[in-house]
Design an enzyme around this catalytic site. Structure first.
Site, PDB file in Angstrom:
ATOM      1  N   GLN A 199      10.289  24.737 -16.003  1.00  0.00           N
ATOM      2  CA  GLN A 199       9.960  25.491 -14.797  1.00  0.00           C
ATOM      3  C   GLN A 199      11.171  25.798 -13.924  1.00  0.00           C
ATOM      4  O   GLN A 199      11.106  26.715 -13.105  1.00  0.00           O
ATOM      5  CB  GLN A 199       8.899  24.745 -13.991  1.00  0.00           C
ATOM      6  CG  GLN A 199       7.565  24.669 -14.734  1.00  0.00           C
ATOM      7  CD  GLN A 199       6.492  23.952 -13.934  1.00  0.00           C
ATOM      8  OE1 GLN A 199       6.408  22.733 -13.970  1.00  0.00           O
ATOM      9  NE2 GLN A 199       5.685  24.685 -13.207  1.00  0.00           N
ATOM     10  N   ARG A 240      11.269  13.144  -9.240  1.00  0.00           N
ATOM     11  CA  ARG A 240      10.650  13.148 -10.563  1.00  0.00           C
ATOM     12  C   ARG A 240      11.010  14.456 -11.252  1.00  0.00           C
ATOM     13  O   ARG A 240      10.673  15.529 -10.759  1.00  0.00           O
ATOM     14  CB  ARG A 240       9.129  13.013 -10.416  1.00  0.00           C
ATOM     15  CG  ARG A 240       8.404  13.136 -11.712  1.00  0.00           C
ATOM     16  CD  ARG A 240       6.895  12.945 -11.601  1.00  0.00           C
ATOM     17  NE  ARG A 240       6.376  13.282 -12.915  1.00  0.00           N
ATOM     18  CZ  ARG A 240       5.462  14.206 -13.167  1.00  0.00           C
ATOM     19  NH1 ARG A 240       4.877  14.856 -12.189  1.00  0.00           N
ATOM     20  NH2 ARG A 240       5.115  14.485 -14.399  1.00  0.00           N
ATOM     21  N   HIS A 275       7.061  17.248 -20.487  1.00  0.00           N
ATOM     22  CA  HIS A 275       6.341  18.140 -19.571  1.00  0.00           C
ATOM     23  C   HIS A 275       6.144  19.470 -20.303  1.00  0.00           C
ATOM     24  O   HIS A 275       6.594  20.526 -19.854  1.00  0.00           O
ATOM     25  CB  HIS A 275       7.104  18.298 -18.257  1.00  0.00           C
ATOM     26  CG  HIS A 275       6.244  18.708 -17.091  1.00  0.00           C
ATOM     27  ND1 HIS A 275       6.145  17.972 -15.926  1.00  0.00           N
ATOM     28  CD2 HIS A 275       5.435  19.773 -16.898  1.00  0.00           C
ATOM     29  CE1 HIS A 275       5.337  18.587 -15.075  1.00  0.00           C
ATOM     30  NE2 HIS A 275       4.887  19.685 -15.642  1.00  0.00           N
ATOM     31  N   ASN A 321       3.323  14.207 -19.060  1.00  0.00           N
ATOM     32  CA  ASN A 321       2.749  14.878 -17.909  1.00  0.00           C
ATOM     33  C   ASN A 321       1.466  15.588 -18.336  1.00  0.00           C
ATOM     34  O   ASN A 321       1.485  16.412 -19.255  1.00  0.00           O
ATOM     35  CB  ASN A 321       3.714  15.925 -17.352  1.00  0.00           C
ATOM     36  CG  ASN A 321       3.098  16.675 -16.180  1.00  0.00           C
ATOM     37  OD1 ASN A 321       2.953  16.115 -15.087  1.00  0.00           O
ATOM     38  ND2 ASN A 321       2.691  17.922 -16.392  1.00  0.00           N
ATOM     39  N   GLU A 322       0.388  15.292 -17.684  1.00  0.00           N
ATOM     40  CA  GLU A 322      -0.878  16.012 -17.862  1.00  0.00           C
ATOM     41  C   GLU A 322      -1.201  16.325 -19.320  1.00  0.00           C
ATOM     42  O   GLU A 322      -1.293  17.495 -19.714  1.00  0.00           O
ATOM     43  CB  GLU A 322      -0.865  17.308 -17.039  1.00  0.00           C
ATOM     44  CG  GLU A 322      -0.622  17.073 -15.563  1.00  0.00           C
ATOM     45  CD  GLU A 322      -0.941  18.276 -14.679  1.00  0.00           C
ATOM     46  OE1 GLU A 322      -1.224  19.352 -15.225  1.00  0.00           O
ATOM     47  OE2 GLU A 322      -0.912  18.123 -13.448  1.00  0.00           O
ATOM     48  N   TYR A 359      -4.881  18.165  -7.662  1.00  0.00           N
ATOM     49  CA  TYR A 359      -4.768  19.442  -6.939  1.00  0.00           C
ATOM     50  C   TYR A 359      -6.030  19.904  -6.233  1.00  0.00           C
ATOM     51  O   TYR A 359      -5.940  20.588  -5.214  1.00  0.00           O
ATOM     52  CB  TYR A 359      -4.276  20.541  -7.900  1.00  0.00           C
ATOM     53  CG  TYR A 359      -2.800  20.391  -8.213  1.00  0.00           C
ATOM     54  CD1 TYR A 359      -1.840  20.921  -7.359  1.00  0.00           C
ATOM     55  CD2 TYR A 359      -2.373  19.674  -9.318  1.00  0.00           C
ATOM     56  CE1 TYR A 359      -0.483  20.769  -7.610  1.00  0.00           C
ATOM     57  CE2 TYR A 359      -1.017  19.514  -9.583  1.00  0.00           C
ATOM     58  CZ  TYR A 359      -0.079  20.061  -8.728  1.00  0.00           C
ATOM     59  OH  TYR A 359       1.259  19.899  -8.972  1.00  0.00           O
ATOM     60  N   GLU A 403       2.039  14.084  -8.573  1.00  0.00           N
ATOM     61  CA  GLU A 403       2.046  15.492  -8.136  1.00  0.00           C
ATOM     62  C   GLU A 403       0.881  15.737  -7.201  1.00  0.00           C
ATOM     63  O   GLU A 403      -0.244  15.312  -7.471  1.00  0.00           O
ATOM     64  CB  GLU A 403       1.871  16.469  -9.308  1.00  0.00           C
ATOM     65  CG  GLU A 403       3.105  16.763 -10.104  1.00  0.00           C
ATOM     66  CD  GLU A 403       2.848  17.750 -11.253  1.00  0.00           C
ATOM     67  OE1 GLU A 403       1.998  18.651 -11.098  1.00  0.00           O
ATOM     68  OE2 GLU A 403       3.510  17.604 -12.290  1.00  0.00           O
TER      69      GLU A 403
HETATM   70  C1  GAL Z   1       0.552  20.821 -12.825  1.00  0.00           C
HETATM   71  C2  GAL Z   1       1.809  20.805 -13.627  1.00  0.00           C
HETATM   72  C3  GAL Z   1       2.988  21.362 -12.937  1.00  0.00           C
HETATM   73  C4  GAL Z   1       2.707  22.446 -11.933  1.00  0.00           C
HETATM   74  C5  GAL Z   1       1.448  22.236 -11.140  1.00  0.00           C
HETATM   75  C6  GAL Z   1       0.941  23.408 -10.335  1.00  0.00           C
HETATM   76  O1  GAL Z   1      -0.537  21.011 -13.664  1.00  0.00           O
HETATM   77  O2  GAL Z   1       2.130  19.506 -14.062  1.00  0.00           O
HETATM   78  O3  GAL Z   1       3.923  21.702 -13.912  1.00  0.00           O
HETATM   79  O4  GAL Z   1       2.822  23.698 -12.482  1.00  0.00           O
HETATM   80  O5  GAL Z   1       0.394  21.836 -11.953  1.00  0.00           O
HETATM   81  O6  GAL Z   1       0.113  24.232 -11.097  1.00  0.00           O
END
Ligand code: GAL
Length: 455
Positions: free
Chosen positions: A18, A75, A119, A164-165, A295, A363
């Protein structure tokens, strides 16, 4: 006044593809995201990470931005194809050098590196040669890559995150095909995630044996949006619980209990792979902390017999849950609902299910319609977002949840995957024509928050 305990770990986060750019420099191999982003129609406006924020050349400037905010931790992720271009074989000395210099620069500014090993940027060679995460051999390749990273960086890096995720990498990458490698299949997500879990187990085992003297900590960073029962009826409460198990229990249960959740096995049967006894043993207890990316929140309702909209499109159909939003909830530029109380409930869910683990929010953040005006970017909406979510964190800590740190996503506006550069998550604005960085008002707010350990 919202306060945090002394020593609370304030950080910010990014990921390699990214922000780095330099996609064909320094001996870097290609990743599945290079191939995906260069495929017409896969990302908004055809955006790619070829240059991104040019962090590869500007990392010292970026560390200075972090130092200015006073973050204690950063991170970031290592691009596997930058340190091991084909995903196996000898290390690329220029790739090692880049991350080594970054780590040194962080330490020189008293910023603790938290390093993610995966990631989403799998070496393309592994996708082409063995079908990536669908092949069990991928786990052993990952373990060897992890060993290489522990070997080169473990003298200075004491906080590691394997994946990651994995939910996103498996479901969007191997089910829906909306993320790299763009595979569409019904059961691909369960198979890919299984290999990621095996890879995690093998790497943690290696870290705790061969690299025990490094005396660091290792975990994972799964994602979970909160699922709130649509009604108080038992069927909806169960559907919401099931939905969280299908997102987070999918990874949390193997790491804490060595097995997938019962609700997944009951609905998926043999579509869900099985761990051997040895693998279960290695998985159980394989997180030194519980990392969580969060999120947003949805309502969940019971949806017995729900059929997927098309192959791979609707993995939630397997959970027999239907999701909806309250139209009154405010939304971010991604269209994601802002519902901070959902984070509080999620923290309590983790705390209860896994027996009070130490939790780190790896995050949390938002995209907003940021505008550069008169040389400034004022983003009060983002500050409100952080205030809302952090107030719920502080409350959870007061209620006994062992939350020890928070990483704001993200340090910089960056390549937001399939959305390209159109969605801005940064504390710093990036002008993608000049690559100039500018602290948004949220970066100044974050600095004051850290200095006061509250707001
Ligand atoms: C997560 C991801 C990140 C970032 C964020 C916002 O899913 O780990 O890379 O993009 O969402 O969408």
């Amino acid at each position: 006044m919202v306060t945090f305990p002394p020593g609370f770990n304030w950080g910010t986060a990014t990921s390699s593809y990214q922000i780095e750019g330099a996609w064909r420099e320094g001996g870097r191999g290609l990743s599945i995201w290079d191939a995906f982003a260069h495929t017409p129609g896969k990302t908004a406006r055809g955006d790619t990470g070829d240059v991104a924020c040019d962090h590869y050349h500007r990392f010292r400037e970026d560390v200075a931005l972090m130092a200015r905010m006073g973050v204690k931790a950063y991170r970031f992720s290592i691009a596997w194809p930058r340190v091991q271009p084909a995903g196996y074989g000898a290390a690329n000395p220029q790739g090692i050098r880049f991350y080594s210099d970054l780590i040194d620069e962080l330490l020189a500014h008293n910023i603790t590196p938290w390093v993610t090993l995966y990631h989403w940027d799998l070496p393309l060679a592994l996708q082409l040669e063995i079908d990536g995460w669908l092949d069990p051999r991928c786990a052993a390749f990952f373990r060897d890559y992890a060993a290489l990273c522990f070997d080169h960086f473990g003298d200075r890096v004491k906080h590691w995150i394997t994946f990651n995720e994995p939910w996103v990498a498996a479901v969007l990458g191997y089910g829906q095909g909306s993320f790299a490698p763009g595979r569409v299949s019904r059961d691909g997500p369960y198979q890919a995630a299984h290999q990621m879990l095996r890879a995690h187990a093998l790497s943690v085992d290696l870290y705790r044996t061969r690299f025990a003297a490094q005396d660091g900590r290792i975990g994972m960073a799964p994602n979970c949006d909160w699922r709130e029962p649509l009604t108080p009826q038992a069927a909806d409460r169960e559907a919401a619980g099931r939905a969280v198990e299908f997102i987070l229990g999918w990874f949390g249960d193997p790491l804490w209990f060595g097995e997938y959740p019962e609700s997944m096995r009951a609905r998926l049967g043999e579509r869900l792979p099985r761990f051997t006894d040895r693998e279960s043993g290695l998985l159980r207890g394989s997180g030194d902390f519980f990392g969580i990316n969060h999120y947003t929140t949805h309502y969940a309702a019971d949806a017995p017999g729900k059929q997927p909209a098309c192959v791979g499109c609707d993995p939630d159909a397997d959970a027999e849950a239907a999701f909806s939003l309250d139209p009154a909830w405010p939304r971010t530029a991604m269209g994601w609902a802002i519902a901070p109380w959902g984070l509080n409930r999620l923290l309590h869910w983790i705390d209860r299910r896994y027996g009070r683990p130490e939790i780190v929010i790896t995050e949390n953040g938002c995209a907003m319609e940021d505008r550069l005006e008169d040389g400034r970017v004022d983003d009060p909406g983002r500050i409100d977002f952080f205030k809302g979510y952090l107030a719920e964190c502080s409350k959870a800590i007061g209620e006994g949840v062992r939350l020890s740190g928070y990483f704001a996503w993200s340090l910089l506006d960056n390549f937001e995957w399939a959305s390209g550069y159109g969605k801005r998550f940064g504390l710093h604005y990036v002008d993608f024509a000049t690559r100039q960085r500018l602290p948004k008002s949220s970066a100044d707010w974050y600095r004051r928050l850290i200095a006061a350990n509250g707001f």
